[in-house]
Design an enzyme around this catalytic site. Structure first.
Site, PDB file in Angstrom:
ATOM      1  N   ASN A  53      41.292  32.130  34.848  1.00  0.00           N
ATOM      2  CA  ASN A  53      41.954  30.878  35.188  1.00  0.00           C
ATOM      3  C   ASN A  53      43.467  31.086  35.268  1.00  0.00           C
ATOM      4  O   ASN A  53      44.118  31.331  34.255  1.00  0.00           O
ATOM      5  CB  ASN A  53      41.624  29.830  34.110  1.00  0.00           C
ATOM      6  CG  ASN A  53      42.318  28.493  34.342  1.00  0.00           C
ATOM      7  OD1 ASN A  53      42.969  28.280  35.352  1.00  0.00           O
ATOM      8  ND2 ASN A  53      42.171  27.586  33.386  1.00  0.00           N
ATOM      9  N   THR A  68      39.501  33.188  29.419  1.00  0.00           N
ATOM     10  CA  THR A  68      39.868  32.771  30.771  1.00  0.00           C
ATOM     11  C   THR A  68      41.368  32.659  31.007  1.00  0.00           C
ATOM     12  O   THR A  68      41.794  32.704  32.164  1.00  0.00           O
ATOM     13  CB  THR A  68      39.241  31.399  31.097  1.00  0.00           C
ATOM     14  OG1 THR A  68      39.585  30.483  30.052  1.00  0.00           O
ATOM     15  CG2 THR A  68      37.726  31.507  31.200  1.00  0.00           C
ATOM     16  N   GLU A  85      53.000  26.092  33.255  1.00  0.00           N
ATOM     17  CA  GLU A  85      53.099  25.731  31.839  1.00  0.00           C
ATOM     18  C   GLU A  85      53.537  26.928  31.015  1.00  0.00           C
ATOM     19  O   GLU A  85      53.404  26.940  29.795  1.00  0.00           O
ATOM     20  CB  GLU A  85      51.780  25.117  31.324  1.00  0.00           C
ATOM     21  CG  GLU A  85      50.539  25.903  31.596  1.00  0.00           C
ATOM     22  CD  GLU A  85      49.297  25.143  31.132  1.00  0.00           C
ATOM     23  OE1 GLU A  85      48.699  24.470  31.972  1.00  0.00           O
ATOM     24  OE2 GLU A  85      48.940  25.223  29.943  1.00  0.00           O
ATOM     25  N   SER A 118      45.150  19.067  33.075  1.00  0.00           N
ATOM     26  CA  SER A 118      44.783  18.310  31.882  1.00  0.00           C
ATOM     27  C   SER A 118      45.826  17.260  31.572  1.00  0.00           C
ATOM     28  O   SER A 118      47.009  17.423  31.850  1.00  0.00           O
ATOM     29  CB  SER A 118      44.619  19.256  30.697  1.00  0.00           C
ATOM     30  OG  SER A 118      43.485  20.062  30.896  1.00  0.00           O
ATOM     31  N   CYS A 124      47.695  22.254  34.468  1.00  0.00           N
ATOM     32  CA  CYS A 124      47.269  23.129  35.566  1.00  0.00           C
ATOM     33  C   CYS A 124      47.492  22.532  36.944  1.00  0.00           C
ATOM     34  O   CYS A 124      47.161  23.177  37.936  1.00  0.00           O
ATOM     35  CB  CYS A 124      45.800  23.515  35.399  1.00  0.00           C
ATOM     36  SG  CYS A 124      45.522  24.593  33.987  1.00  0.00           S
ATOM     37  N   THR A 150      36.548  18.396  27.734  1.00  0.00           N
ATOM     38  CA  THR A 150      37.298  18.838  28.915  1.00  0.00           C
ATOM     39  C   THR A 150      36.436  18.795  30.178  1.00  0.00           C
ATOM     40  O   THR A 150      36.971  18.896  31.279  1.00  0.00           O
ATOM     41  CB  THR A 150      37.830  20.280  28.744  1.00  0.00           C
ATOM     42  OG1 THR A 150      36.714  21.143  28.497  1.00  0.00           O
ATOM     43  CG2 THR A 150      38.787  20.373  27.583  1.00  0.00           C
ATOM     44  N   HIS A 193      40.086  23.669  41.273  1.00  0.00           N
ATOM     45  CA  HIS A 193      40.690  24.327  40.113  1.00  0.00           C
ATOM     46  C   HIS A 193      39.592  25.114  39.396  1.00  0.00           C
ATOM     47  O   HIS A 193      38.439  24.671  39.322  1.00  0.00           O
ATOM     48  CB  HIS A 193      41.300  23.276  39.177  1.00  0.00           C
ATOM     49  CG  HIS A 193      41.832  23.875  37.912  1.00  0.00           C
ATOM     50  ND1 HIS A 193      42.769  24.876  37.914  1.00  0.00           N
ATOM     51  CD2 HIS A 193      41.531  23.630  36.606  1.00  0.00           C
ATOM     52  CE1 HIS A 193      43.031  25.214  36.663  1.00  0.00           C
ATOM     53  NE2 HIS A 193      42.302  24.474  35.858  1.00  0.00           N
ATOM     54  N   ARG A 217      34.140  20.235  24.571  1.00  0.00           N
ATOM     55  CA  ARG A 217      33.304  19.816  25.699  1.00  0.00           C
ATOM     56  C   ARG A 217      33.866  18.582  26.420  1.00  0.00           C
ATOM     57  O   ARG A 217      33.479  18.299  27.541  1.00  0.00           O
ATOM     58  CB  ARG A 217      31.884  19.515  25.207  1.00  0.00           C
ATOM     59  CG  ARG A 217      31.145  20.770  24.809  1.00  0.00           C
ATOM     60  CD  ARG A 217      29.749  20.477  24.314  1.00  0.00           C
ATOM     61  NE  ARG A 217      29.130  21.705  23.830  1.00  0.00           N
ATOM     62  CZ  ARG A 217      28.496  22.557  24.621  1.00  0.00           C
ATOM     63  NH1 ARG A 217      28.395  22.325  25.903  1.00  0.00           N
ATOM     64  NH2 ARG A 217      27.972  23.657  24.129  1.00  0.00           N
TER      65      ARG A 217
END
Lengths: 348, 136
Positions: free
Chosen positions: A268, A154, A81, A298, A113, A203, A236, A201
């Site tokens: 990440n 991250t 990305e 996502s 991701c 996510t 992940h 949250r």
């Protein structure tokens, strides 16, 4: 899902840039009530690094392990990305640098991701149908988090390249793969915007856990594998807590997760995250071990893969730098240097 | 760098492709039409391995256009193990750690960008050969 012909990983290579930003530097700038950061530090690309340069290095490591003529590669696919161009492929630059041009499929993939594992599934299909002998799938990112946002702790850089080929040449055979995808708006970035937005949250349970665990469970059921039969499991890694909890919910031990859990040290790596974890697991695995790999992207979806390592693995492990070599090669930077390296200081 | 020169130099920049003279076997980098040793036509591509050592170096504080944001940085003459001497930026290293004879290896990195709208130029740089941690 399983390709018609037996296929596997014939070469693999990771890359993590040299610089580390400790979480304490971010909390020093943006105090948020004394909570610890979600990781201890994150990997930051140098001034001259981006998704193209990191992909090239990971691809060269994969080729060093495979020992094949790069002209035999039939596809070079890069999932990210953070492609340096909005229009102009990353993959052609990578293919040129490794000597795979001109008779090669080349394209860039996008699915937050999980763009890298999407490319990997396609490579398994292309090689597994007999259309090409080798296909190179790369997941790589140089992620940006909005200053002061939780993601700034991250959003890191790194990733891996996986060279897919015939199973008889493989260091790990692909036993099967599953994708689990829904329209779940947990994280996004509109065109022209510098930083992504996320739904806080939200996510977690409806996005990361629902997709990762469903894909993992469906794959294990399809393959008839019990969680305790896995030598290594890789998820992940948007932070440390999510993959750790996902592993616990599947009944996996800390030891099964140990080799592939890199987020505490590097953050990440977005589209590179689960692929880099897989490469770290391959760096340390023994022959005839089962590896579960589960990505998450996502938007949202997860790809799960079941791998079994082969007797060819040990001889190829030391043919290129390992993920641990790259993680050990580190230099801590402060927040000001981080801003400079990420191009946030305006020079003109 | 114009689009045409960008395109023309892509193999030498991205893959360290030079030439080996088919007449006198001289190793050439960058590639050229005439061998400077025997003056015969030189057209045989040669893919260099990218391993070499620092022959000499200098630290740049006053950088040319499009390189200002790297300053201070180290430019080195790197002797490839196949013979040719070439000029390149060193990366992933602190200037005080560089020395003559330092073993280095080629990496492909961003060289410069033509502003926010132009082409990004990628090419070879060299870095210290990374240490390997013990096998697991």
């Amino acid at each position: 899902m399983r390709p018609a012909l037996p296929v596997g990983i014939v070469g693999y290579g990771g890359y993590v840039p040299r610089y580390r930003l400790p979480a304490s530097e971010i909390s020093r700038l943006w105090p948020s009530g004394g909570e610890d950061g979600p990781v201890s530090s994150k990997a930051v690309p140098g001034l001259d690094e981006d998704t193209v340069t990191m992909s090239i290095e990971a691809a060269r490591n994969a080729l060093d392990r495979a020992g094949i003529d790069p002209a035999q590669i039939g596809a070079v696919w890069v999932g990210s990305e953070s492609h340096p161009y909005a229009v102009k492929p990353t993959s052609t630059i990578v293919a040129e640098a490794i000597g795979a041009v001109p008779h090669v499929l080349a394209a860039d993939w996008q699915f937050a991701c999980k763009a890298g594992t999407e490319a990997l599934q396609a490579a398994l299909g292309l090689v597994g149908s007999g259309m090409v002998r080798y296909g190179l799938a790369i997941g790589m990112d140089a992620a940006q988090g909005k200053p002061s946002d939780a993601l700034e702790y991250t959003a890191a850089a790194g990733g891996a390249a996986i060279l897919v080929g015939p199973a008889e040449e493989a260091v790990a055979r692909c036993e099967g793969s599953v994708s689990y995808v829904t329209d779940t708006p947990d994280f996004w970035r509109r065109p022209g915007r510098t930083y992504p937005e996320h739904a806080g949250r939200f996510t977690g349970q409806p996005a990361y856990f629902a997709h990762s665990l469903a894909a993992a469970r469906e794959l294990l059921a399809e393959l008839g594998w019990r969680p305790d039969e896995l030598a290594h499991a890789v998820f992940h890694q948007p932070n440390v807590r999510f993959p750790t909890q996902a592993g616990q919910q599947l009944g996996l031990s800390r030891q099964q997760m140990a080799l592939g859990l890199l987020s505490p040290e590097i953050g990440n790596a977005y589209a590179g995250s689960s692929l880099l974890g897989l490469v770290a697991a391959l760096d340390g695995a023994a022959p005839e071990q089962r590896i579960l790999q589960v990505s998450f992207g996502s938007g949202a979806g997860s790809d799960a893969f079941g791998w079994i390592t082969t007797p060819l693995l040990p001889e190829r492990q030391q043919l290129a730098s390992t993920v641990r070599d790259y993680i050990a090669r580190q230099r801590q930077i402060d927040y000001a240097t981080y801003l400079r390296y990420r191009g946030q200081i305006v020079m003109e | 760098m114009s689009s045409s020169s960008h395109w023309r130099t892509r193999r030498q920049r991205l893959a360290l492709v030079g030439e080996q003279c088919p007449h006198c076997q001289a190793m050439l980098f960058p590639p050229r039409d005439i061998c400077p040793s025997c003056h015969g036509p030189a057209k045989e591509p040669y893919h260099y391995g990218g391993v070499g050592s620092v022959y000499s170096f200098s630290e740049v504080y006053t950088a040319p256009d499009a390189y200002e944001h790297y300053a201070p940085y180290v430019v080195a003459l790197v002797q490839l193990e196949e013979g040719p001497l070439l000029t390149a930026q060193l990366t992933d290293v602190e200037p005080e750690d560089v020395y003559v004879g330092m073993p280095v290896e080629m990496v492909t990195r961003r060289l410069r960008a033509e502003g926010p709208e132009g082409l990004i130029s990628y090419g070879y740089k060299f870095r210290p050969v990374p240490e390997r941690v013990a096998a697991h």
